[in-house]
Scaffold this motif. Structure first.
Motif, PDB file in Angstrom:
ATOM      1  N   THR A 260     -15.109  -6.211 -15.688  1.00 22.90           N
ATOM      2  CA  THR A 260     -14.982  -7.218 -14.851  1.00 22.90           C
ATOM      3  C   THR A 260     -14.032  -7.440 -14.166  1.00 22.90           C
ATOM      4  OG1 THR A 260     -16.209  -8.821 -16.430  1.00 22.90           O
ATOM      5  CG2 THR A 260     -15.011  -9.869 -14.743  1.00 22.90           C
ATOM      6  N   LEU A 261     -14.164  -7.242 -12.742  1.00 25.86           N
ATOM      7  CA  LEU A 261     -12.935  -7.185 -11.802  1.00 25.86           C
ATOM      8  C   LEU A 261     -11.958  -8.353 -11.864  1.00 25.86           C
ATOM      9  CD1 LEU A 261     -11.925  -5.439  -9.552  1.00 25.86           C
ATOM     10  CD2 LEU A 261     -13.181  -7.121  -7.952  1.00 25.86           C
ATOM     11  N   SER A 262     -10.711  -8.216 -11.841  1.00 24.96           N
ATOM     12  CA  SER A 262      -9.839  -9.317 -11.972  1.00 24.96           C
ATOM     13  C   SER A 262      -9.774 -10.132 -10.606  1.00 24.96           C
ATOM     14  CB  SER A 262      -8.467  -8.841 -12.338  1.00 24.96           C
ATOM     15  OG  SER A 262      -7.972  -8.015 -11.346  1.00 24.96           O
ATOM     16  N   ALA A 263      -9.310 -11.392 -10.729  1.00 30.97           N
ATOM     17  CA  ALA A 263      -9.202 -12.149  -9.246  1.00 30.97           C
ATOM     18  C   ALA A 263      -7.709 -11.759  -8.780  1.00 30.97           C
ATOM     19  CB  ALA A 263      -9.162 -13.478  -9.609  1.00 30.97           C
ATOM     20  N   VAL A 264      -7.658 -11.994  -7.463  1.00 26.04           N
ATOM     21  CA  VAL A 264      -6.441 -11.685  -6.520  1.00 26.04           C
ATOM     22  C   VAL A 264      -5.871 -13.087  -6.627  1.00 26.04           C
ATOM     23  CG1 VAL A 264      -5.312 -10.811  -4.471  1.00 26.04           C
ATOM     24  CG2 VAL A 264      -7.436  -9.623  -5.281  1.00 26.04           C
ATOM     25  N   PRO A 265      -4.516 -13.286  -7.107  1.00 26.65           N
ATOM     26  CA  PRO A 265      -3.869 -14.540  -7.116  1.00 26.65           C
ATOM     27  C   PRO A 265      -3.923 -14.990  -5.339  1.00 26.65           C
ATOM     28  CG  PRO A 265      -2.728 -13.234  -8.428  1.00 26.65           C
ATOM     29  CD  PRO A 265      -3.682 -12.159  -7.835  1.00 26.65           C
ATOM     30  N   ASP A 266      -3.848 -16.341  -5.091  1.00 25.20           N
ATOM     31  CA  ASP A 266      -3.750 -16.928  -4.101  1.00 25.20           C
ATOM     32  C   ASP A 266      -2.494 -16.589  -3.138  1.00 25.20           C
ATOM     33  OD1 ASP A 266      -6.349 -18.245  -4.249  1.00 25.20           O
ATOM     34  OD2 ASP A 266      -5.414 -19.999  -4.981  1.00 25.20           O
ATOM     35  N   SER A 267      -1.327 -16.402  -4.037  1.00 27.63           N
ATOM     36  CA  SER A 267      -0.057 -15.999  -3.477  1.00 27.63           C
ATOM     37  C   SER A 267      -0.027 -14.814  -2.698  1.00 27.63           C
ATOM     38  CB  SER A 267       1.006 -16.004  -4.591  1.00 27.63           C
ATOM     39  OG  SER A 267       0.649 -15.137  -5.534  1.00 27.63           O
ATOM     40  N   VAL A 268      -1.032 -13.887  -3.076  1.00 24.37           N
ATOM     41  CA  VAL A 268      -1.035 -12.454  -2.396  1.00 24.37           C
ATOM     42  C   VAL A 268      -1.522 -12.530  -1.120  1.00 24.37           C
ATOM     43  CG1 VAL A 268      -2.118 -10.239  -2.467  1.00 24.37           C
ATOM     44  CG2 VAL A 268      -1.495 -11.205  -4.569  1.00 24.37           C
ATOM     45  N   THR A 269      -0.797 -11.995  -0.067  1.00 27.31           N
ATOM     46  CA  THR A 269      -1.264 -11.949   1.388  1.00 27.31           C
ATOM     47  C   THR A 269      -1.742 -10.776   1.924  1.00 27.31           C
ATOM     48  OG1 THR A 269       0.932 -11.148   2.265  1.00 27.31           O
ATOM     49  CG2 THR A 269       0.644 -13.806   1.968  1.00 27.31           C
ATOM     50  N   GLN A 270      -2.500 -10.964   2.707  1.00 25.91           N
ATOM     51  CA  GLN A 270      -3.292  -9.420   3.242  1.00 25.91           C
ATOM     52  C   GLN A 270      -1.906  -8.704   3.810  1.00 25.91           C
ATOM     53  OE1 GLN A 270      -6.229  -8.637   3.523  1.00 25.91           O
ATOM     54  NE2 GLN A 270      -6.016  -6.743   4.456  1.00 25.91           N
ATOM     55  N   PRO A 271      -1.952  -7.293   3.291  1.00 29.25           N
ATOM     56  CA  PRO A 271      -1.088  -6.230   3.799  1.00 29.25           C
ATOM     57  C   PRO A 271      -1.221  -6.101   5.123  1.00 29.25           C
ATOM     58  CG  PRO A 271      -2.852  -5.252   2.718  1.00 29.25           C
ATOM     59  CD  PRO A 271      -3.298  -6.836   2.615  1.00 29.25           C
ATOM     60  N   ARG A 272      -0.273  -5.541   6.059  1.00 31.12           N
ATOM     61  CA  ARG A 272      -0.042  -5.321   7.390  1.00 31.12           C
ATOM     62  C   ARG A 272       0.026  -3.932   7.669  1.00 31.12           C
ATOM     63  NH1 ARG A 272       2.424  -9.518   5.657  1.00 31.12           N
ATOM     64  NH2 ARG A 272       4.507  -8.514   5.539  1.00 31.12           N
ATOM     65  N   ILE A 273      -0.694  -3.152   8.500  1.00 30.05           N
ATOM     66  CA  ILE A 273      -0.468  -1.984   9.164  1.00 30.05           C
ATOM     67  C   ILE A 273       0.770  -1.940  10.055  1.00 30.05           C
ATOM     68  CG2 ILE A 273      -1.554  -0.016  10.143  1.00 30.05           C
ATOM     69  CD1 ILE A 273      -4.268  -1.075   9.000  1.00 30.05           C
ATOM     70  N   ILE A 274       1.616  -1.261   9.719  1.00 34.90           N
ATOM     71  CA  ILE A 274       3.087  -1.424  10.703  1.00 34.90           C
ATOM     72  C   ILE A 274       3.017   0.058  11.390  1.00 34.90           C
ATOM     73  CG2 ILE A 274       4.095  -3.272   9.527  1.00 34.90           C
ATOM     74  CD1 ILE A 274       6.001  -1.109   8.227  1.00 34.90           C
ATOM     75  N   GLY A 275       2.386   1.229  10.971  1.00 31.75           N
ATOM     76  CA  GLY A 275       2.648   2.142  11.577  1.00 31.75           C
ATOM     77  C   GLY A 275       1.253   3.051  11.419  1.00 31.75           C
ATOM     78  N   PHE A 276       0.900   4.018  12.415  1.00 31.88           N
ATOM     79  CA  PHE A 276      -0.194   4.937  12.268  1.00 31.88           C
ATOM     80  C   PHE A 276      -0.061   6.123  13.048  1.00 31.88           C
ATOM     81  CE2 PHE A 276      -4.318   6.486  14.151  1.00 31.88           C
ATOM     82  CZ  PHE A 276      -5.002   6.791  12.967  1.00 31.88           C
ATOM     83  N   GLU A 277      -0.511   7.375  12.481  1.00 33.96           N
ATOM     84  CA  GLU A 277      -0.274   8.520  13.131  1.00 33.96           C
ATOM     85  C   GLU A 277      -1.261   9.432  12.591  1.00 33.96           C
ATOM     86  OE1 GLU A 277       3.530  10.285  12.387  1.00 33.96           O
ATOM     87  OE2 GLU A 277       3.628  10.212  10.154  1.00 33.96           O
ATOM     88  N   VAL A 278      -1.567  10.459  13.450  1.00 31.76           N
ATOM     89  CA  VAL A 278      -2.399  11.595  13.119  1.00 31.76           C
ATOM     90  C   VAL A 278      -1.893  12.984  13.252  1.00 31.76           C
ATOM     91  CG1 VAL A 278      -4.642  12.943  13.514  1.00 31.76           C
ATOM     92  CG2 VAL A 278      -4.656  10.315  13.607  1.00 31.76           C
ATOM     93  N   VAL A 279      -1.515  13.760  12.132  1.00 31.28           N
ATOM     94  CA  VAL A 279      -0.787  14.896  12.084  1.00 31.28           C
ATOM     95  C   VAL A 279      -1.688  15.987  11.274  1.00 31.28           C
ATOM     96  CG1 VAL A 279       1.432  16.108  11.350  1.00 31.28           C
ATOM     97  CG2 VAL A 279       1.244  13.621  12.119  1.00 31.28           C
ATOM     98  N   ASP A 280      -2.126  17.108  11.801  1.00 30.99           N
ATOM     99  CA  ASP A 280      -2.779  18.220  11.294  1.00 30.99           C
ATOM    100  C   ASP A 280      -4.013  17.780  10.460  1.00 30.99           C
ATOM    101  OD1 ASP A 280      -0.688  20.010  11.939  1.00 30.99           O
ATOM    102  OD2 ASP A 280       0.350  19.571  10.275  1.00 30.99           O
ATOM    103  N   GLY A 281      -4.831  16.916  11.021  1.00 31.03           N
ATOM    104  CA  GLY A 281      -5.901  16.565  10.642  1.00 31.03           C
ATOM    105  C   GLY A 281      -5.878  15.230   9.731  1.00 31.03           C
ATOM    106  N   VAL A 282      -4.727  14.825   9.444  1.00 32.74           N
ATOM    107  CA  VAL A 282      -4.602  13.603   8.474  1.00 32.74           C
ATOM    108  C   VAL A 282      -4.091  12.310   9.151  1.00 32.74           C
ATOM    109  CG1 VAL A 282      -3.200  12.977   6.356  1.00 32.74           C
ATOM    110  CG2 VAL A 282      -3.904  15.397   6.584  1.00 32.74           C
TER     111      VAL A 282
END
Length: 261
Positions: free
Chosen positions: A178-200
């Motif tokens: 049974t999957l646990s619940a995520v508490p209301d206090s948890v916020t959506q994570p934010r993507i602050i950086g993105f890069e593509v290097v050597d196919g990754v």
């Protein structure tokens, strides 16, 4: 404070234990498993939980707390050994038990594994994290310390909670599915950086919490995202950003950071 003692046999009686204290006894016959069917890891967590009379334990939040304010996580310990919970005795001081008498007791198998597959453990009588959980069908037996003494079975030392563990018999097992619940206090994570290097493709993410493991959902459009099987699973960290990598593909692609399940 809680003292935990784990062994392959029951310890001798400690004479200073209060005869009015209660002792909860529980175990699982095994083999117990995770949601994917793999055998529960040695050192995995089992939790003794309590609900008011006539109610069933409502489940766990991902941070190890009970979903319902009416429920209690009374005790948790890394009791798994060879695919089952060892026969366990847990002392409940008499004054504390007076508040709980008449309620419903249950034992739950808890999946606390981190991204590396190692159980996270417990702290302050609760699991440090809960990915999934499952109720154990075995009955929790409540006895007095004096009854255990007459039977020649160990009772923990007064003044603190103790646990004694021994090998359990084998029948059918429990499953943490049974999957646990995520508490209301948890916020959506934010993507602050993105890069593509050597196919990754590498995403730098902030706003994560340590009791969740994160991964990536991806797709050709924002409305058609699915779990990315090539993406890392990374435990959250409140102190600093985390990095999640996946394979880069040709053409446009959309990403979202999600909880790994």
């Amino acid at each position: 404070m809680t003292a935990v003692l784990l062994a392959f046999a029951v310890f001798p009686m400690i004479a200073s234990a209060s005869v009015q204290d209660k002792v909860a006894r529980f175990s699982t016959p095994g083999p117990d498993c995770y949601a994917d069917g793999t055998l529960v890891a040695d050192g995995e967590c089992y939790a003794l939980v309590w609900s008011p009379k006539g109610l069933t334990f409502a489940g766990f939040n991902a941070d190890g707390t009970a979903i319902s304010a009416n429920d209690r996580v009374v005790f948790a310990a890394p009791l798994a050994l060879e695919g089952k919970c060892r026969d366990s005795l847990f002392q409940i001081p008499a004054d504390e038990y007076a508040e709980l008498e008449g309620g419903e007791w249950a034992v739950c198998l808890v999946d606390t594994r981190m991204a590396n597959g190692v159980p996270a453990g417990v702290a302050n009588n609760a699991p440090l994290r809960v990915n999934r959980w499952g109720a154990v069908r075995n009955e929790v037996k409540i006895s007095t310390a004096s009854t255990l003494a007459l039977d020649g079975i160990a009772a923990p030392k007064a003044g603190g909670r103790s646990l004694l563990a021994a090998a359990a018999p084998s029948e059918t097992g429990a499953c943490a599915d049974t999957l646990s619940a995520v508490p209301d206090s948890v916020t959506q994570p934010r993507i602050i950086g993105f890069e593509v290097v050597d196919g990754v493709a590498r995403l730098t993410v902030e706003g994560t919490v340590p009791f969740l493991t994160y991964t990536i959902s991806a797709g050709d459009t924002p409305n058609a995202l699915a779990a990315d099987d090539a993406a890392d699973w990374v435990d959250g960290d409140t102190a600093k950003p985390i990095e999640i990598e996946t394979d880069a593909v040709k053409g446009s692609r959309f990403f979202k950071v999600t909880r790994a399940e």
